[in-house]
Design a protein around this motif. Structure first.
Motif, PDB file in Angstrom:
ATOM      1  N   SER A   1       0.839  -1.206   0.000  1.00  0.00           N
ATOM      2  CA  SER A   1       0.000   0.000   0.000  1.00  0.00           C
ATOM      3  C   SER A   1       0.867   1.245   0.000  1.00  0.00           C
ATOM      4  N   ASP A   2       0.686   2.097  -1.009  1.00  0.00           N
ATOM      5  CA  ASP A   2       1.429   3.357  -1.061  1.00  0.00           C
ATOM      6  C   ASP A   2       1.156   4.204   0.178  1.00  0.00           C
ATOM      7  N   ASP A   3      -0.116   4.305   0.571  1.00  0.00           N
ATOM      8  CA  ASP A   3      -0.472   5.136   1.723  1.00  0.00           C
ATOM      9  C   ASP A   3       0.164   4.603   3.001  1.00  0.00           C
ATOM     10  N   SER A   4       0.142   3.275   3.176  1.00  0.00           N
ATOM     11  CA  SER A   4       0.731   2.683   4.375  1.00  0.00           C
ATOM     12  C   SER A   4       2.227   2.951   4.434  1.00  0.00           C
ATOM     13  N   VAL A   5       2.918   2.820   3.322  1.00  0.00           N
ATOM     14  CA  VAL A   5       4.365   3.068   3.294  1.00  0.00           C
ATOM     15  C   VAL A   5       4.660   4.524   3.615  1.00  0.00           C
ATOM     16  N   ARG A   6       3.912   5.447   3.007  1.00  0.00           N
ATOM     17  CA  ARG A   6       4.149   6.870   3.285  1.00  0.00           C
ATOM     18  C   ARG A   6       3.923   7.192   4.758  1.00  0.00           C
TER      19      ARG A   6
ATOM     20  N   HIS B   1       7.313  -8.800  -2.590  1.00  0.00           N
ATOM     21  CA  HIS B   1       8.767  -8.950  -2.551  1.00  0.00           C
ATOM     22  C   HIS B   1       9.500  -7.839  -3.294  1.00  0.00           C
ATOM     23  N   LEU B   2       8.967  -7.406  -4.417  1.00  0.00           N
ATOM     24  CA  LEU B   2       9.662  -6.428  -5.261  1.00  0.00           C
ATOM     25  C   LEU B   2       9.004  -5.053  -5.203  1.00  0.00           C
ATOM     26  N   GLY B   3       7.701  -5.015  -5.409  1.00  0.00           N
ATOM     27  CA  GLY B   3       6.999  -3.729  -5.382  1.00  0.00           C
ATOM     28  C   GLY B   3       7.120  -3.051  -4.027  1.00  0.00           C
ATOM     29  N   GLY B   4       6.992  -3.830  -2.953  1.00  0.00           N
ATOM     30  CA  GLY B   4       7.110  -3.258  -1.620  1.00  0.00           C
ATOM     31  C   GLY B   4       8.489  -2.681  -1.364  1.00  0.00           C
ATOM     32  N   ALA B   5       9.511  -3.388  -1.826  1.00  0.00           N
ATOM     33  CA  ALA B   5      10.876  -2.875  -1.676  1.00  0.00           C
ATOM     34  C   ALA B   5      11.027  -1.541  -2.387  1.00  0.00           C
ATOM     35  N   HIS B   6      10.469  -1.463  -3.593  1.00  0.00           N
ATOM     36  CA  HIS B   6      10.585  -0.199  -4.330  1.00  0.00           C
ATOM     37  C   HIS B   6       9.833   0.929  -3.629  1.00  0.00           C
ATOM     38  N   ARG B   7       8.665   0.631  -3.057  1.00  0.00           N
ATOM     39  CA  ARG B   7       7.926   1.687  -2.362  1.00  0.00           C
ATOM     40  C   ARG B   7       8.758   2.298  -1.243  1.00  0.00           C
ATOM     41  N   LEU B   8       9.412   1.443  -0.458  1.00  0.00           N
ATOM     42  CA  LEU B   8      10.226   1.964   0.636  1.00  0.00           C
ATOM     43  C   LEU B   8      11.488   2.652   0.123  1.00  0.00           C
ATOM     44  N   VAL B   9      12.099   2.088  -0.906  1.00  0.00           N
ATOM     45  CA  VAL B   9      13.284   2.718  -1.492  1.00  0.00           C
ATOM     46  C   VAL B   9      12.950   4.122  -1.985  1.00  0.00           C
ATOM     47  N   SER B  10      11.832   4.253  -2.694  1.00  0.00           N
ATOM     48  CA  SER B  10      11.492   5.561  -3.268  1.00  0.00           C
ATOM     49  C   SER B  10      11.105   6.573  -2.198  1.00  0.00           C
TER      50      SER B  10
ATOM     51  N   ILE C   1      12.510   6.556   0.967  1.00  0.00           N
ATOM     52  CA  ILE C   1      13.606   6.765   1.910  1.00  0.00           C
ATOM     53  C   ILE C   1      14.913   7.173   1.242  1.00  0.00           C
ATOM     54  N   VAL C   2      15.240   6.571   0.111  1.00  0.00           N
ATOM     55  CA  VAL C   2      16.571   6.772  -0.466  1.00  0.00           C
ATOM     56  C   VAL C   2      16.826   8.214  -0.922  1.00  0.00           C
TER      57      VAL C   2
ATOM     58  N   ARG D   1       5.993   8.478  10.159  1.00  0.00           N
ATOM     59  CA  ARG D   1       6.000   8.199  11.597  1.00  0.00           C
ATOM     60  C   ARG D   1       7.401   7.837  12.083  1.00  0.00           C
ATOM     61  N   THR D   2       8.140   7.089  11.270  1.00  0.00           N
ATOM     62  CA  THR D   2       9.510   6.727  11.641  1.00  0.00           C
ATOM     63  C   THR D   2      10.364   7.966  11.815  1.00  0.00           C
ATOM     64  N   ARG D   3      10.254   8.907  10.886  1.00  0.00           N
ATOM     65  CA  ARG D   3      11.034  10.141  10.981  1.00  0.00           C
ATOM     66  C   ARG D   3      10.651  10.935  12.222  1.00  0.00           C
ATOM     67  N   GLU D   4       9.368  10.967  12.537  1.00  0.00           N
ATOM     68  CA  GLU D   4       8.926  11.684  13.733  1.00  0.00           C
ATOM     69  C   GLU D   4       9.493  11.053  15.003  1.00  0.00           C
TER      70      GLU D   4
END
Length: 259
Positions: A70-75, A118-127, A129-130, A80-83
């Protein structure tokens, strides 16, 4: 004069797929080294138990809900992590489960679902955070691959192409991130004893093992522990600036032969 400023001692860390197995073990290992960790998974109540243990042992940890599909969940998770912990210095991605069926027996939805987690989720977090890592000119991304990429195993219809895509993405990232100070690495486990595959019924498990034996993919009965993979991840992110451990493959040692 050093070529790079050293990494901070305190490096806020995201572990995706932290509710069990390799993710949970990695969170424990990095927290024990003084890094604050954000534990992300759908089973947030399980992550909270792990976070409580880390805090009881003197570490810093937060458990946050995360659905990597989920894009919304990742965002929301990243915000929240940054906070809670500050800007993310380390991202470890090990989310995903394993459907055990031949490619031709999987319907399109199940196949796509495995690719997405496995792949899409990794990209969501990469995009998410990186880009911040690139701006700060340092960071570590560690993707948990699999030895099925180099030695595909039967009855892993979507898992094999998903992990192959994940490792290919890491390879492309290494080229794209060269000169930015951000390291993209793969830790590639061999057979590991985790919760993955624990939902299989007896017939499925037997069919998988029979095929592994048939194709010479089960040479001995020893499996790695999740903590073994966590140690490899810790080794990667602990490498000094200027050193990039781009790929570590971890295999279980065979039992000692009778003499």
């Amino acid at each position: 004069m050093p070529r790079f400023e050293p990494n901070p001692q305190r490096r806020p860390t995201v572990v995706a797929g932290a509710s069990a197995g390799i993710g949970a073990a990695t969170a424990l290992a990095l927290a024990a080294d003084g890094h604050p960790v954000a534990l992300g998974a759908r089973r947030v109540e399980v992550c909270e138990e792990l976070a409580a243990k880390i805090r009881a042992d003197g570490g810093q940890a937060v458990a946050l809900p995360l659905d990597v599909t989920s894009d919304d969940s990742v965002r929301s998770f990243v915000a929240r992590t940054r906070e809670e912990l500050g800007e993310v210095e380390i991202l470890v991605y090990g989310a995903g489960d394993l459907d055990a069926d031949p490619v031709h027996e999987m319907d399109a939805a199940r196949f796509a679902g495995q690719l997405d987690v496995h792949l899409g989720g990794a990209h969501r977090l990469v995009s998410a955070i990186v880009p911040g890592m690139v701006e700060r000119r340092r960071g570590d991304v560690v993707l948990i691959g699999s030895d099925v990429v180099v030695t595909p195993r039967p009855r892993m219809g979507a898992y094999v192409p998903a992990k192959a895509g994940l490792e290919a993405m890491a390879h492309a990232m290494r080229m794209e991130l060269e000169g930015t100070g951000v390291r993209a690495s793969v830790v590639r486990p061999g057979p590991t004893s985790t919760s993955m595959g624990m939902k299989w019924d007896h017939d499925t498990t037997q069919a998988v093992l029979d095929d592994w034996v048939k194709w010479g993919l089960a040479r001995h009965p020893y499996f790695l522990r999740a903590s073994d993979i966590a140690e490899a991840v810790h080794h990667v992110v602990s490498a000094p600036r200027g050193v990039h451990l781009s790929l570590i493959e971890v295999q279980p040692e065979a039992p000692l032969e009778e003499t």
